[in-house]
Design a protein around this motif. Structure first.
Motif, mmCIF file in Angstrom:
data_model
loop_
_atom_site.group_PDB
_atom_site.id
_atom_site.type_symbol
_atom_site.label_atom_id
_atom_site.label_comp_id
_atom_site.label_asym_id
_atom_site.label_seq_id
_atom_site.Cartn_x
_atom_site.Cartn_y
_atom_site.Cartn_z
ATOM 1 N N ILE A 1 39.418 -16.304 -37.962
ATOM 2 C CA ILE A 1 38.185 -17.109 -37.600
ATOM 3 C C ILE A 1 37.674 -17.492 -38.942
ATOM 4 N N GLU A 2 37.430 -19.154 -38.865
ATOM 5 C CA GLU A 2 36.724 -19.189 -40.403
ATOM 6 C C GLU A 2 35.631 -20.465 -39.880
ATOM 7 N N PHE A 3 34.768 -20.975 -40.514
ATOM 8 C CA PHE A 3 33.683 -21.895 -40.337
ATOM 9 C C PHE A 3 33.719 -22.778 -41.336
ATOM 10 N N GLN A 4 33.340 -24.027 -40.677
ATOM 11 C CA GLN A 4 33.122 -25.099 -41.662
ATOM 12 C C GLN A 4 31.915 -25.912 -41.142
ATOM 13 N N PHE A 5 31.177 -26.513 -41.995
ATOM 14 C CA PHE A 5 29.887 -27.390 -41.606
ATOM 15 C C PHE A 5 30.395 -28.521 -41.054
ATOM 16 N N GLU A 6 29.710 -29.122 -40.130
ATOM 17 C CA GLU A 6 30.139 -30.093 -39.298
ATOM 18 C C GLU A 6 30.386 -31.452 -39.840
ATOM 19 N N PRO A 7 29.263 -31.833 -40.877
ATOM 20 C CA PRO A 7 29.451 -33.114 -41.522
ATOM 21 C C PRO A 7 30.670 -33.149 -42.577
ATOM 22 N N ILE A 8 30.989 -32.077 -43.081
ATOM 23 C CA ILE A 8 32.281 -31.880 -44.103
ATOM 24 C C ILE A 8 33.502 -32.150 -43.271
ATOM 25 N N ALA A 9 33.648 -31.613 -42.067
ATOM 26 C CA ALA A 9 34.595 -31.879 -40.885
ATOM 27 C C ALA A 9 34.779 -33.193 -40.725
ATOM 28 N N ALA A 10 33.592 -33.945 -40.377
ATOM 29 C CA ALA A 10 33.713 -35.191 -40.101
ATOM 30 C C ALA A 10 34.245 -36.139 -41.412
ATOM 31 N N ALA A 11 34.133 -35.682 -42.611
ATOM 32 C CA ALA A 11 34.546 -36.147 -43.688
ATOM 33 C C ALA A 11 36.085 -36.459 -43.744
ATOM 34 N N PHE A 12 36.568 -35.076 -43.454
ATOM 35 C CA PHE A 12 37.912 -34.795 -43.488
ATOM 36 C C PHE A 12 38.498 -35.778 -42.495
ATOM 37 N N ALA A 13 38.146 -35.884 -41.555
ATOM 38 C CA ALA A 13 38.729 -36.710 -40.283
ATOM 39 C C ALA A 13 39.010 -38.354 -40.674
ATOM 40 N N HIS A 14 37.836 -38.775 -41.856
ATOM 41 C CA HIS A 14 37.929 -40.148 -42.113
ATOM 42 C C HIS A 14 38.973 -40.174 -43.477
ATOM 43 N N GLU A 15 39.104 -39.046 -44.095
ATOM 44 C CA GLU A 15 39.793 -38.975 -45.538
ATOM 45 C C GLU A 15 41.120 -39.664 -45.531
ATOM 46 N N ALA A 16 41.953 -39.494 -44.525
ATOM 47 C CA ALA A 16 43.099 -39.867 -44.465
ATOM 48 C C ALA A 16 43.446 -41.328 -44.980
ATOM 49 N N SER A 17 42.595 -42.226 -44.140
ATOM 50 C CA SER A 17 42.666 -43.660 -44.408
ATOM 51 C C SER A 17 41.914 -44.151 -45.429
ATOM 52 N N ILE A 18 41.395 -43.331 -46.550
ATOM 53 C CA ILE A 18 40.559 -43.931 -47.639
ATOM 54 C C ILE A 18 41.379 -44.124 -48.752
ATOM 55 N N SER A 19 41.697 -45.503 -49.233
ATOM 56 C CA SER A 19 42.283 -45.722 -50.372
ATOM 57 C C SER A 19 41.371 -45.455 -51.746
ATOM 58 N N GLY A 20 42.122 -45.012 -52.671
ATOM 59 C CA GLY A 20 41.409 -44.577 -53.941
ATOM 60 C C GLY A 20 40.372 -43.355 -53.621
ATOM 61 N N GLU A 21 39.537 -43.204 -54.550
ATOM 62 C CA GLU A 21 38.453 -42.185 -54.308
ATOM 63 C C GLU A 21 37.075 -42.610 -53.974
ATOM 64 N N LYS A 22 36.423 -42.123 -53.119
ATOM 65 C CA LYS A 22 35.119 -42.781 -52.720
ATOM 66 C C LYS A 22 33.864 -41.571 -52.779
ATOM 67 N N LEU A 23 32.846 -41.851 -53.335
ATOM 68 C CA LEU A 23 31.749 -40.874 -53.103
ATOM 69 C C LEU A 23 30.921 -41.344 -51.753
ATOM 70 N N ALA A 24 31.262 -40.490 -50.701
ATOM 71 C CA ALA A 24 30.564 -40.680 -49.447
ATOM 72 C C ALA A 24 29.258 -39.662 -48.882
ATOM 73 N N ILE A 25 28.492 -40.201 -48.270
ATOM 74 C CA ILE A 25 27.638 -39.272 -47.525
ATOM 75 C C ILE A 25 28.015 -39.410 -46.049
ATOM 76 N N VAL A 26 27.919 -38.371 -45.310
ATOM 77 C CA VAL A 26 28.202 -37.982 -43.856
ATOM 78 C C VAL A 26 27.069 -37.662 -43.282
ATOM 79 N N ALA A 27 26.670 -38.689 -42.247
ATOM 80 C CA ALA A 27 25.359 -38.110 -41.394
ATOM 81 C C ALA A 27 25.920 -37.920 -40.125
ATOM 82 N N ASP A 28 25.852 -36.444 -39.935
ATOM 83 C CA ASP A 28 26.266 -36.172 -38.358
ATOM 84 C C ASP A 28 25.038 -35.793 -37.492
#
Length: 417
Positions: A155-182
């Motif tokens: 059992i592991e835990f992850q902050f929900e906004p970080i998880a939301a970032a991971f869901a979007h990451e696969a479609s990102i081209s290059g590197e981007k600095l993002a803020i996730v608002a969950d």
């Protein structure tokens, strides 16, 4: 065969589960074709059998006898976890109730996978409870215990906004600095993170996560504010009674406006007190509606009306909320301007938390290239306006608002296990 892993987003309003099948992360349809399920339980009065999700909501609003529960996540880390509650006359503890709900999710996923799921990454808000590290730690420990009861071996835990970032990451081209608002039903959480499609399978992301903040404000608080501003006054809120023109007790109205407290109101003592005050009330029509709600146990239907109005006001300026269960033809018109005034303090607190996240990350708003909005509360007009104003140069990503956290937890479970 490699042990199966999953990500579970146990949300205040909705829940999802994502599994890793043959290297593909996908959300499991847990209610017919739906990959999201309302975090709701209905215990039938006849046999205390539990029904879940949309079925639970439908049975309750069809007025079937029984006990309806929502927003169970908000009980974690509070004294209610130890107190428990009566369900159709039977004593139950909230740990058992939450376990039953999450078992329903896990069983559905295992049926889809055709195998036992051993590993899980559970989503969690940045703060279960504001300004109380001990209660926050307790909430995660309670959720870990529940996951153990479900049979998960790791059992592991992850902050929900970080998880939301991971869901979007696969479609990102290059590197981007993002803020996730969950912005979910119970909390608003923020993460500043560096994202790139090259990082998708990177096991350790600590160096990419610049800051996390959170505040215990979400869609349920918007429902409460709207209910107190527009609906409760028509149910007798702030009316007076007696020769001294005293204000009626306010606590029942505040509890009626909060999903996690409604069920505790239907007591003989409160009903008797309300009946007594009604005799001295200066507004028997409105205050009489409170008695009707308590006697017939329809508080959740009042809150559902507030939630319905909140959602509708994202598209219209005025919404006529109907409460035929109180009186035929009884409706309350709700204006968006009134709603926005009612939630103004909550929106300011959300802004403060977002700015604190930027400050902790050591970056200014102009450095943010991508704003990821997730959670149903990001649909609210004044919330949308806030983020467009804060980050005028950034790209806004707001697809899959209700499912991105669960999907991201699935990606995280693959990277970890």
């Amino acid at each position: 065969m490699k042990p199966l892993s999953c990500g579970i987003d146990f949300g205040t309003s909705n829940s999802t589960i994502a599994i890793d099948l043959n290297g593909e992360i996908r959300l499991v349809p847990i209610e017919q074709d739906h990959v999201t399920m309302p975090s709701a339980i209905f215990f039938q009065q006849a046999n205390n059998k539990a029904l879940y999700g949309r079925v639970a909501v439908r049975r309750f609003f069809d007025r079937e006898p029984g006990r309806f529960m929502r927003s169970l996540k908000r009980v974690l880390g509070t004294s209610l976890m130890k107190q428990g509650t009566l369900v159709n006359g039977a004593a139950m503890n909230f740990g058992g109730i939450i376990t039953a709900f999450l078992k329903h999710l896990k069983d559905g996923a295992e049926a889809q996978a055709g195998a036992t799921i051993d590993n899980v990454v559970m989503g969690r808000p940045v703060h279960f409870v504001d300004n109380d590290p001990q209660a926050d730690e307790q909430a995660q420990a309670e959720l870990r215990t529940i996951a153990g009861r479900l049979g998960f071996k790791h059992i592991e835990f992850q902050f929900e906004p970080i998880a939301a970032a991971f869901a979007h990451e696969a479609s990102i081209s290059g590197e981007k600095l993002a803020i996730v608002a969950d912005l979910g039903g119970g909390t608003s959480d923020f993460t500043v993170i560096r994202l790139s499609s090259r990082y998708v399978n990177k096991p350790d992301r600590a160096s990419d996560i610049l800051a996390n903040t959170g505040v215990r404000i979400g869609g349920n608080d918007f429902d409460k504010a709207l209910s107190l501003a527009a609906i409760m006054p028509e149910i007798g809120y702030r009316t007076t009674y007696g020769s001294k023109n005293l204000e009626v007790p306010l606590k029942p109205f505040h509890d009626l406006a909060e999903w996690s407290k409604v069920n505790f109101l239907y007591t003989p003592k409160l009903i008797m007190q309300t009946r007594q005050l009604l005799h001295e009330s200066h507004d028997k029509t409105r205050y009489g509606r409170l008695l009707d709600v308590l006697v017939r146990e329809t508080g959740h239907m009042l809150l559902a009306g507030a939630e319905e109005a909140k959602i509708a006001l994202s598209d219209v300026d005025l919404y006529d909320t109907q409460f035929d269960f109180i009186q035929e033809g009884f409706g309350i018109p709700v204006a968006r301007t009134l709603f926005e005034e009612a939630i103004a303090d909550d929106v300011r607190a959300i802004e403060t938390s977002a700015r604190a996240c930027l400050q902790a990350a050591g970056v200014g708003p102009e450095a943010i290239e991508l704003v990821i909005l997730t959670g149903g509360s990001t649909e609210v007009r004044s919330v949308q306006a806030l983020f467009r104003q804060l980050f005028p140069k950034a790209e806004l990503a707001d697809q899959n608002k209700l499912s991105s956290v669960g999907l991201g937890l699935g990606y995280d479970s693959r990277a970890r296990f």
